[in-house]
Design a protein around this motif. Structure first.
Motif, mmCIF file in Angstrom:
data_model
loop_
_atom_site.group_PDB
_atom_site.id
_atom_site.type_symbol
_atom_site.label_atom_id
_atom_site.label_comp_id
_atom_site.label_asym_id
_atom_site.label_seq_id
_atom_site.Cartn_x
_atom_site.Cartn_y
_atom_site.Cartn_z
ATOM 1 N N VAL A 138 -3.862 10.046 5.257
ATOM 2 C CA VAL A 138 -5.303 9.787 5.137
ATOM 3 C C VAL A 138 -6.096 11.072 5.202
ATOM 4 O O VAL A 138 -6.972 11.335 4.361
ATOM 5 N N TYR A 139 -5.813 11.900 6.194
ATOM 6 C CA TYR A 139 -6.572 13.145 6.361
ATOM 7 C C TYR A 139 -6.180 14.186 5.322
ATOM 8 O O TYR A 139 -6.986 15.061 4.984
ATOM 9 N N GLY A 140 -4.965 14.096 4.821
ATOM 10 C CA GLY A 140 -4.489 15.123 3.901
ATOM 11 C C GLY A 140 -4.884 14.926 2.463
ATOM 12 O O GLY A 140 -4.684 15.817 1.631
ATOM 13 N N GLN A 141 -5.462 13.757 2.121
ATOM 14 C CA GLN A 141 -5.795 13.507 0.727
ATOM 15 C C GLN A 141 -7.274 13.739 0.447
ATOM 16 O O GLN A 141 -8.135 13.518 1.305
ATOM 17 N N ALA A 142 -7.532 14.203 -0.752
ATOM 18 C CA ALA A 142 -8.907 14.289 -1.237
ATOM 19 C C ALA A 142 -9.287 12.945 -1.832
ATOM 20 O O ALA A 142 -8.445 12.187 -2.294
ATOM 21 N N GLY A 143 -10.568 12.649 -1.811
ATOM 22 C CA GLY A 143 -11.046 11.380 -2.338
ATOM 23 C C GLY A 143 -12.359 11.009 -1.695
ATOM 24 O O GLY A 143 -13.028 11.845 -1.083
ATOM 25 N N PHE A 144 -12.748 9.736 -1.813
ATOM 26 C CA PHE A 144 -14.012 9.278 -1.251
ATOM 27 C C PHE A 144 -13.943 9.343 0.273
ATOM 28 O O PHE A 144 -13.140 8.644 0.902
ATOM 29 N N TYR A 145 -14.803 10.134 0.886
ATOM 30 C CA TYR A 145 -14.755 10.285 2.342
ATOM 31 C C TYR A 145 -15.091 8.979 3.043
ATOM 32 O O TYR A 145 -14.581 8.692 4.136
ATOM 33 N N HIS A 146 -15.961 8.150 2.431
ATOM 34 C CA HIS A 146 -16.379 6.935 3.104
ATOM 35 C C HIS A 146 -15.311 5.842 3.061
ATOM 36 O O HIS A 146 -15.495 4.775 3.637
ATOM 37 N N SER A 147 -14.189 6.095 2.378
ATOM 38 C CA SER A 147 -13.069 5.148 2.408
ATOM 39 C C SER A 147 -12.090 5.450 3.546
ATOM 40 O O SER A 147 -11.238 4.616 3.854
ATOM 41 N N LYS A 148 -12.182 6.609 4.161
ATOM 42 C CA LYS A 148 -11.189 7.003 5.156
ATOM 43 C C LYS A 148 -11.177 6.106 6.391
ATOM 44 O O LYS A 148 -10.091 5.793 6.904
ATOM 45 N N ARG A 155 0.850 -1.183 0.000
ATOM 46 C CA ARG A 155 0.000 0.000 0.000
ATOM 47 C C ARG A 155 0.892 1.240 0.000
ATOM 48 O O ARG A 155 2.016 1.202 0.520
ATOM 49 N N PRO A 156 0.408 2.375 -0.533
ATOM 50 C CA PRO A 156 1.241 3.587 -0.529
ATOM 51 C C PRO A 156 1.577 4.077 0.869
ATOM 52 O O PRO A 156 2.599 4.736 1.067
ATOM 53 N N THR A 157 0.717 3.773 1.881
ATOM 54 C CA THR A 157 1.034 4.175 3.247
ATOM 55 C C THR A 157 2.217 3.385 3.803
ATOM 56 O O THR A 157 2.644 3.629 4.936
ATOM 57 N N SER A 189 -5.988 13.015 -4.481
ATOM 58 C CA SER A 189 -4.852 13.920 -4.577
ATOM 59 C C SER A 189 -4.588 14.466 -3.179
ATOM 60 O O SER A 189 -5.460 14.417 -2.315
ATOM 61 N N PHE A 190 -3.399 14.959 -2.951
ATOM 62 C CA PHE A 190 -3.046 15.471 -1.633
ATOM 63 C C PHE A 190 -3.306 16.974 -1.606
ATOM 64 O O PHE A 190 -2.647 17.737 -2.314
ATOM 65 N N ASP A 191 -4.285 17.377 -0.799
ATOM 66 C CA ASP A 191 -4.638 18.797 -0.712
ATOM 67 C C ASP A 191 -4.425 19.350 0.691
ATOM 68 O O ASP A 191 -5.028 20.346 1.072
ATOM 69 N N TYR A 192 -3.581 18.657 1.476
ATOM 70 C CA TYR A 192 -3.224 19.091 2.826
ATOM 71 C C TYR A 192 -4.437 19.168 3.764
ATOM 72 O O TYR A 192 -4.455 19.956 4.703
ATOM 73 N N GLY A 193 -5.436 18.339 3.504
ATOM 74 C CA GLY A 193 -6.560 18.229 4.413
ATOM 75 C C GLY A 193 -7.704 19.178 4.161
ATOM 76 O O GLY A 193 -8.703 19.153 4.908
ATOM 77 N N ARG A 194 -7.612 19.998 3.132
ATOM 78 C CA ARG A 194 -8.689 20.979 2.902
ATOM 79 C C ARG A 194 -10.026 20.295 2.648
ATOM 80 O O ARG A 194 -11.058 20.704 3.190
ATOM 81 N N SER A 195 -10.029 19.243 1.839
ATOM 82 C CA SER A 195 -11.294 18.569 1.532
ATOM 83 C C SER A 195 -11.824 17.826 2.750
ATOM 84 O O SER A 195 -13.044 17.752 2.959
ATOM 85 N N THR A 196 -10.941 17.288 3.576
ATOM 86 C CA THR A 196 -11.395 16.603 4.781
ATOM 87 C C THR A 196 -12.031 17.578 5.752
ATOM 88 O O THR A 196 -13.099 17.294 6.327
ATOM 89 N N ARG A 206 -11.641 2.964 6.488
ATOM 90 C CA ARG A 206 -10.886 1.780 6.067
ATOM 91 C C ARG A 206 -9.394 2.073 6.045
ATOM 92 O O ARG A 206 -8.579 1.253 6.495
ATOM 93 N N LEU A 207 -9.023 3.241 5.546
ATOM 94 C CA LEU A 207 -7.612 3.593 5.474
ATOM 95 C C LEU A 207 -7.007 3.807 6.861
ATOM 96 O O LEU A 207 -5.796 3.659 7.044
ATOM 97 N N LEU A 208 -7.846 4.141 7.835
ATOM 98 C CA LEU A 208 -7.367 4.337 9.201
ATOM 99 C C LEU A 208 -7.218 3.032 9.966
ATOM 100 O O LEU A 208 -6.610 3.009 11.041
ATOM 101 N N LEU A 209 -7.776 1.942 9.459
ATOM 102 C CA LEU A 209 -7.756 0.680 10.193
ATOM 103 C C LEU A 209 -6.347 0.245 10.604
ATOM 104 O O LEU A 209 -6.135 -0.148 11.757
#
Length: 410
Positions: free
Chosen positions: A348-358, A220-222, A288-295, A360-363
């Protein structure tokens, strides 16, 4: 050796102490009985989760069987890569716009699917089998990590480390969206590898830490967060005045750090564009990485409008995870684990994308679980079991609901 040698500073109350010389982790973890209990905890959470999937599936009557639910969404991408290999370039829709393709997915999990399928197993079955076997490895690694970190927890009994290991297994494997540990997703493999890497680094088994760190970075990229954590562990080892063969931790860190750049570079070479992986991610999944703005915008908008209970629950989970990480950091955990958690959460928090996947990414971000693990390890067994059972009831149902009823990808 004091706790300062491991944490890089004065240990706070509740912080894990350094492993004592000669204290064998296998004995501290309870040997086969202790590890068997950890695998039993995992099996119990998976059986309850599968039962909930069947129960909710029967209620929806959509005609999708249990096996089909374990093979949805990203599982299809992994299977296409495993069966057909990676594409050689970008993919475009009929209107000429760029689409996502298999190059967005890191290679180790598809490679393992292909290896198992080569034994005569159907690829979908192979994908589920790899995920389930990796979940067992994750349970063992989680138990060993909890035991290693908290075996010498100040003011605790000799069995506290073992109980911390079991608590870490239960809390992680029953977390919201832990359903992906049963699905043909790469989370179980990544969790097993990154946790195993942390165990090896904490016990200073550098060759294993480097190998597991590299494998995590190819899953995974993380994995870049795991590699940075291993680099910090190597730096702490170099600070020890009695450290020997200092090249070993350095080599382990360098091997792990090479994983993510190697795959991204290979994708760029294959497509002929150094930014290919990032462009494919953005085109296919809006990542994309937007430094958390979308989150921040999502959480603020959701909590102010209350539109949709799943969106509200995800926003609350994101806030709770931040608070839990803050509590964990205040307790000054082992520095490499803290670095891994902070960097992984930033990604996880810094990227834009599907909010409902976050969620899972935090698991696999273990940092957020530490306050609950310490509390459960120190509590009376009955209290700990009841609290974790309540957590599991919500977490296992929540994940099953998102798979069966929620119409969007995790």
């Amino acid at each position: 050796m004091t706790a300062d040698d491991t944490t890089g500073g004065t240990a706070a109350e509740g912080a894990p102490a350094a492993p004592e010389p000669g204290a064998g982790l296998w004995s501290l973890a309870g040997r086969w009985r202790g590890v068997g209990a950890a695998v039993g905890i995992l099996a119990l959470t998976r059986l309850v989760q599968l039962a909930m999937l069947l129960w909710l599936g029967a209620a929806t009557q959509d005609g999708v069987g249990l096996r089909g639910r374990l093979l949805v969404w990203d599982a299809g991408w992994f299977l296409r890569v495993a069966v057909n290999g990676y594409p050689h370039g970008y993919t475009y829709s009929v209107d000429g716009s760029m689409e996502g393709n298999g190059l967005a997915f890191f290679p180790l999990y598809p490679m393992l699917i292909r290896a198992v399928a080569a034994l005569g197993v159907e690829p979908p079955t192979a994908a589920i089998a790899v995920s389930w076997l990796a979940s067992i490895g994750a349970a063992v690694a989680l138990h060993l990590l909890g035991t290693s970190l908290y075996a010498n927890l100040r003011g605790s009994s000799p069995t506290t480390g073992r109980r911390a290991g079991w608590a870490l297994v239960a809390i992680c494997c029953a977390a919201p969206v832990s359903v992906v540990l049963s699905m043909a997703y790469s989370e179980s493999l990544f969790l097993a590898l990154v946790t195993g890497m942390l165990v090896a680094a904490h016990r200073r088994v550098w060759w294993a830490a480097g190998l597991l760190g590299l494998c995590a970075a190819l899953t995974r990229p993380t994995g870049v967060a795991a590699a940075l954590a291993l680099a910090v562990a190597a730096l702490l080892e170099l600070r020890r005045p009695d450290a020997r063969r200092r090249w070993r931790p350095v080599a382990a860190a360098l091997v792990a750090l090479a994983g993510v750049p190697a795959f991204l570079g290979w994708v760029g070479w294959r497509v002929g564009d150094a930014t290919a992986w990032f462009r494919i991610q953005s085109a296919g999944w809006g990542t994309s990485f937007d430094y958390g703005r979308s989150t921040v915008a999502f959480v603020g908008r959701t909590l102010s409008t209350g539109e949709g209970w799943v969106a509200v629950s995800v926003a609350l989970l994101l806030l709770v995870a931040l608070a839990a990480a803050g509590v964990a950091l205040a307790g000054r955990p082992w520095l490499p684990l803290a670095v891994y958690g902070v960097v992984a959460m930033a990604l996880v928090y810094g990227q834009a994308g599907f909010y409902h996947s976050k969620p899972r990414l935090l698991l696999p971000v273990l940092l957020t679980l530490l306050p609950a693990v310490i509390a459960a390890a120190r509590a009376r067994p009955r209290v700990a079991v009841l609290a974790i059972t309540a957590w599991a009831a919500f977490g296992l149902w929540y994940g099953a609901y998102l798979v069966v009823v929620w119409p969007y990808t995790l």
